[in-house]
Write an enzyme that holds these catalytic residues in place. Structure first.
Site, PDB file in Angstrom:
ATOM      1  N   SER A 119       0.958  -1.127   0.025  1.00  0.00           N
ATOM      2  CA  SER A 119       0.251  -0.078   0.087  1.00  0.00           C
ATOM      3  C   SER A 119       0.676   1.402   0.029  1.00  0.00           C
ATOM      4  O   SER A 119       0.437   2.424  -0.430  1.00  0.00           O
ATOM      5  CB  SER A 119      -0.859  -0.075   1.219  1.00  0.00           C
ATOM      6  OG  SER A 119       0.106  -0.235   2.323  1.00  0.00           O
ATOM      7  N   HIS A 140      -1.793  -2.282  -6.690  1.00  0.00           N
ATOM      8  CA  HIS A 140      -2.262  -2.155  -5.384  1.00  0.00           C
ATOM      9  C   HIS A 140      -3.930  -2.149  -5.549  1.00  0.00           C
ATOM     10  O   HIS A 140      -4.549  -1.389  -5.952  1.00  0.00           O
ATOM     11  CB  HIS A 140      -1.837  -0.808  -4.849  1.00  0.00           C
ATOM     12  CG  HIS A 140      -2.408  -0.377  -3.493  1.00  0.00           C
ATOM     13  ND1 HIS A 140      -2.788   0.981  -3.088  1.00  0.00           N
ATOM     14  CD2 HIS A 140      -2.801  -1.061  -2.511  1.00  0.00           C
ATOM     15  CE1 HIS A 140      -2.974   1.065  -2.147  1.00  0.00           C
ATOM     16  NE2 HIS A 140      -3.212  -0.131  -1.467  1.00  0.00           N
ATOM     17  N   GLU A 152      -4.343   0.471  -8.239  1.00  0.00           N
ATOM     18  CA  GLU A 152      -3.544   1.564  -8.657  1.00  0.00           C
ATOM     19  C   GLU A 152      -2.244   0.561  -9.174  1.00  0.00           C
ATOM     20  O   GLU A 152      -1.465  -0.524  -8.623  1.00  0.00           O
ATOM     21  CB  GLU A 152      -3.081   2.066  -7.409  1.00  0.00           C
ATOM     22  CG  GLU A 152      -3.488   3.500  -6.937  1.00  0.00           C
ATOM     23  CD  GLU A 152      -2.626   4.104  -5.922  1.00  0.00           C
ATOM     24  OE1 GLU A 152      -2.287   5.277  -5.851  1.00  0.00           O
ATOM     25  OE2 GLU A 152      -2.519   3.366  -4.929  1.00  0.00           O
ATOM     26  N   ASN A 190      -3.038   6.271  -0.851  1.00  0.00           N
ATOM     27  CA  ASN A 190      -2.793   6.561   0.443  1.00  0.00           C
ATOM     28  C   ASN A 190      -2.078   7.826   0.871  1.00  0.00           C
ATOM     29  O   ASN A 190      -2.094   8.287   2.051  1.00  0.00           O
ATOM     30  CB  ASN A 190      -1.760   5.368   1.119  1.00  0.00           C
ATOM     31  CG  ASN A 190      -2.884   4.210   1.429  1.00  0.00           C
ATOM     32  OD1 ASN A 190      -3.758   4.274   1.940  1.00  0.00           O
ATOM     33  ND2 ASN A 190      -2.410   2.973   0.869  1.00  0.00           N
TER      34      ASN A 190
HETATM   35  N1  CAA Z   1     -16.184  -8.592   0.627  1.00  0.00           N
HETATM   36  C1  CAA Z   1     -17.041  -8.978  -0.348  1.00  0.00           C
HETATM   37  N2  CAA Z   1     -18.032  -8.047  -0.653  1.00  0.00           N
HETATM   38  C2  CAA Z   1     -18.362  -7.184   0.270  1.00  0.00           C
HETATM   39  C3  CAA Z   1     -17.575  -6.869   1.636  1.00  0.00           C
HETATM   40  C4  CAA Z   1     -16.536  -7.733   1.892  1.00  0.00           C
HETATM   41  N3  CAA Z   1     -15.743  -7.664   2.840  1.00  0.00           N
HETATM   42  N4  CAA Z   1     -18.271  -5.913   2.067  1.00  0.00           N
HETATM   43  C5  CAA Z   1     -19.108  -5.427   1.364  1.00  0.00           C
HETATM   44  N5  CAA Z   1     -19.533  -6.397   0.240  1.00  0.00           N
HETATM   45  C6  CAA Z   1     -20.661  -6.195  -0.567  1.00  0.00           C
HETATM   46  C7  CAA Z   1     -21.886  -6.283  -0.037  1.00  0.00           C
HETATM   47  O1  CAA Z   1     -22.180  -7.922  -0.315  1.00  0.00           O
HETATM   48  C8  CAA Z   1     -22.603  -5.691  -1.010  1.00  0.00           C
HETATM   49  O2  CAA Z   1     -22.565  -6.466  -2.403  1.00  0.00           O
HETATM   50  P1  CAA Z   1     -23.976  -6.333  -3.204  1.00  0.00           P
HETATM   51  O3  CAA Z   1     -24.197  -5.041  -3.931  1.00  0.00           O
HETATM   52  O4  CAA Z   1     -24.069  -7.315  -4.182  1.00  0.00           O
HETATM   53  O5  CAA Z   1     -25.428  -6.782  -2.384  1.00  0.00           O
HETATM   54  C9  CAA Z   1     -21.808  -4.557  -1.374  1.00  0.00           C
HETATM   55  O6  CAA Z   1     -20.410  -4.864  -0.949  1.00  0.00           O
HETATM   56  C10 CAA Z   1     -22.295  -3.359  -0.498  1.00  0.00           C
HETATM   57  O7  CAA Z   1     -22.231  -3.844   0.779  1.00  0.00           O
HETATM   58  P2  CAA Z   1     -23.342  -3.416   2.194  1.00  0.00           P
HETATM   59  O8  CAA Z   1     -24.724  -2.972   1.349  1.00  0.00           O
HETATM   60  O9  CAA Z   1     -23.239  -4.483   3.058  1.00  0.00           O
HETATM   61  O10 CAA Z   1     -22.629  -2.060   2.820  1.00  0.00           O
HETATM   62  P3  CAA Z   1     -22.097  -0.799   1.900  1.00  0.00           P
HETATM   63  O11 CAA Z   1     -23.101  -0.204   1.008  1.00  0.00           O
HETATM   64  O12 CAA Z   1     -22.176  -0.080   3.125  1.00  0.00           O
HETATM   65  O13 CAA Z   1     -20.799  -0.791   1.373  1.00  0.00           O
HETATM   66  C11 CAA Z   1     -18.590  -1.095   1.281  1.00  0.00           C
HETATM   67  C12 CAA Z   1     -19.913  -1.564   2.174  1.00  0.00           C
HETATM   68  C13 CAA Z   1     -18.366  -1.331  -0.065  1.00  0.00           C
HETATM   69  C14 CAA Z   1     -17.487  -1.419   2.480  1.00  0.00           C
HETATM   70  C15 CAA Z   1     -18.448   0.651   1.723  1.00  0.00           C
HETATM   71  O14 CAA Z   1     -19.088   0.803   2.902  1.00  0.00           O
HETATM   72  C16 CAA Z   1     -17.440   1.232   1.279  1.00  0.00           C
HETATM   73  O15 CAA Z   1     -17.086   1.513  -0.024  1.00  0.00           O
HETATM   74  N6  CAA Z   1     -16.544   1.707   2.113  1.00  0.00           N
HETATM   75  C17 CAA Z   1     -15.254   2.426   1.888  1.00  0.00           C
HETATM   76  C18 CAA Z   1     -14.235   1.342   1.386  1.00  0.00           C
HETATM   77  C19 CAA Z   1     -12.915   1.839   1.060  1.00  0.00           C
HETATM   78  O16 CAA Z   1     -12.812   3.142   1.143  1.00  0.00           O
HETATM   79  N7  CAA Z   1     -11.739   1.094   0.798  1.00  0.00           N
HETATM   80  C20 CAA Z   1     -10.405   1.466   0.469  1.00  0.00           C
HETATM   81  C21 CAA Z   1      -9.913   1.208   1.712  1.00  0.00           C
HETATM   82  S1  CAA Z   1      -8.104   1.724   1.630  1.00  0.00           S
HETATM   83  C22 CAA Z   1      -7.504   0.539   0.779  1.00  0.00           C
HETATM   84  O17 CAA Z   1      -7.957  -0.666   0.763  1.00  0.00           O
HETATM   85  C23 CAA Z   1      -5.976   0.764   0.652  1.00  0.00           C
HETATM   86  C24 CAA Z   1      -5.017   0.726   1.640  1.00  0.00           C
HETATM   87  O18 CAA Z   1      -3.960   0.676   1.128  1.00  0.00           O
HETATM   88  C25 CAA Z   1      -5.062   0.863   2.801  1.00  0.00           C
END
Ligand code: CAA
Length: 283
Positions: A119, A140, A152, A190
């Site tokens: 990351s 990434h 990325e 990040n």
């Molecule tokens: N694995 C697989 N699918 C998942 C999941 C997981 N852990 N969490 C949620 N989902 C799926 C759900 O099953 C649902 O699918 P459908 O549309 O097919 O029904 C969909 O995602 C939406 O989930 P929910 O309705 O339960 O909940 P939500 O609408 O709140 O979405 C989320 C959940 C997609 C996680 C959303 O909250 C989100 O986009 N959060 C931000 C995530 C983010 O910013 N990620 C980047 C982090 S930084 C990173 O990864 C890089 C780094 O280097 C640190």
């Protein structure tokens, strides 16, 4: 060279997600982890994730079966000799990554590509420990991997155009949108995200507002799907701290100084969702 067999190293949240989307794209996947329990956990996590898609009617039962059949759990790293591409998704430690890349350089076929899901660690430095720096690249993925469309793609100093093109095409084949980025601390994702999370932690530390209030402001005011503190818990507070340290060290600028409250939580073992407690408490 057509990429057909991918070894994913590290069966944690990121590695198992990468294995799942690679197999769903029709690739043969070798999933390796040096801890047997993590390998089992990774397979069970991705099986559950595919099961949820079947329940929702997004995937047929037969598709789930054929995706799972394309994922082979591997206890031994030397099976990397079969791979056209290795995607490393182990812990964010330069020492662990360089040791692994040296071994992979010995084990893999000369034409194989070595990618890292780091990351924020420098791709150029990881590439430099191998005898094939032009075939080393950053790939990434974002968490949760099956949901987030971005990959990325980070070019190291020596990454060839040919390798970049192959990885960009592969990311598209995996249903993702690749974005090209150069090799500087934190890349783009990040470098922008973590200072925001760190600043949100400072607002709690300085008593500006409670975690719930900070998250509500960002969700309702800026339309973020998760507030920054909820997201920090989701990513892992130890990961957030390590990325802030890489930014701080890499740029030498105090604007990236990790908040003391973040350090305190990590020292206390409050790492977020994975330990059941971070800014919030989880069951
Ligand atoms: N694995 C697989 N699918 C998942 C999941 C997981 N852990 N969490 C949620 N989902 C799926 C759900 O099953 C649902 O699918 P459908 O549309 O097919 O029904 C969909 O995602 C939406 O989930 P929910 O309705 O339960 O909940 P939500 O609408 O709140 O979405 C989320 C959940 C997609 C996680 C959303 O909250 C989100 O986009 N959060 C931000 C995530 C983010 O910013 N990620 C980047 C982090 S930084 C990173 O990864 C890089 C780094 O280097 C640190």
């Amino acid at each position: 060279m057509a990429i057909q067999t991918v070894m994913v190293i590290g069966a944690g949240q990121m590695g198992s997600g990468i294995a799942q989307v690679a197999a769903a794209a029709g690739l043969n996947v070798l999933l390796h982890d040096n801890a047997e329990a993590s390998l089992h956990q990774g397979i069970s996590r991705l099986t559950k994730s595919l099961g949820r898609s079947v329940e929702k009617g997004k995937l047929a039962e037969e598709q789930k079966t054929s995706i799972l059949a394309r994922i082979v759990p591997c206890a031994r790293l030397d099976q990397a000799a079969q791979a056209d591409l290795v995607i490393e998704a182990i812990i964010e430690s330069m020492e662990h990554k360089t040791t692994l890349f040296k071994r992979l350089d010995d084990l893999c076929r000369p034409q194989a590509i070595l990618a890292t899901n780091t990351s924020s660690l420098p791709i150029t430095e990881i590439a430099a420990v191998t005898g094939r720096p032009s075939q080393v690249i950053g790939m990434h993925f974002m968490n949760p991997v099956p949901v987030m469309p971005l990959v990325e793609i980070i070019r190291g100093l020596e990454t060839s155009d040919e390798v970049f093109g192959q990885i960009r095409d592969l990311a598209e084949r995996m249903g993702k949108t690749p974005v090209e980025v150069n090799d500087f601390p934190g890349f783009v994702s990040n470098r922008v995200l973590m200072p925001m999370i760190n600043e949100a932690i400072y607002t709690v530390y300085e008593g500006v507002a409670a975690p719930e209030a900070v998250d509500k402001v960002m969700k309702l005011g800026m339309n973020h799907p998760m507030g920054p503190l909820e997201l920090a818990d989701f990513i892992g507070l130890d990961t957030c701290l390590s990325i802030m340290e890489i930014l701080h060290h890499g740029f030498g600028d105090n604007k990236y100084r990790p908040c003391p409250l973040l350090r305190k939580y990590v020292k206390a073992g409050r790492l977020g969702r994975k330990t059941g407690r971070g800014f919030y408490t989880y069951d």
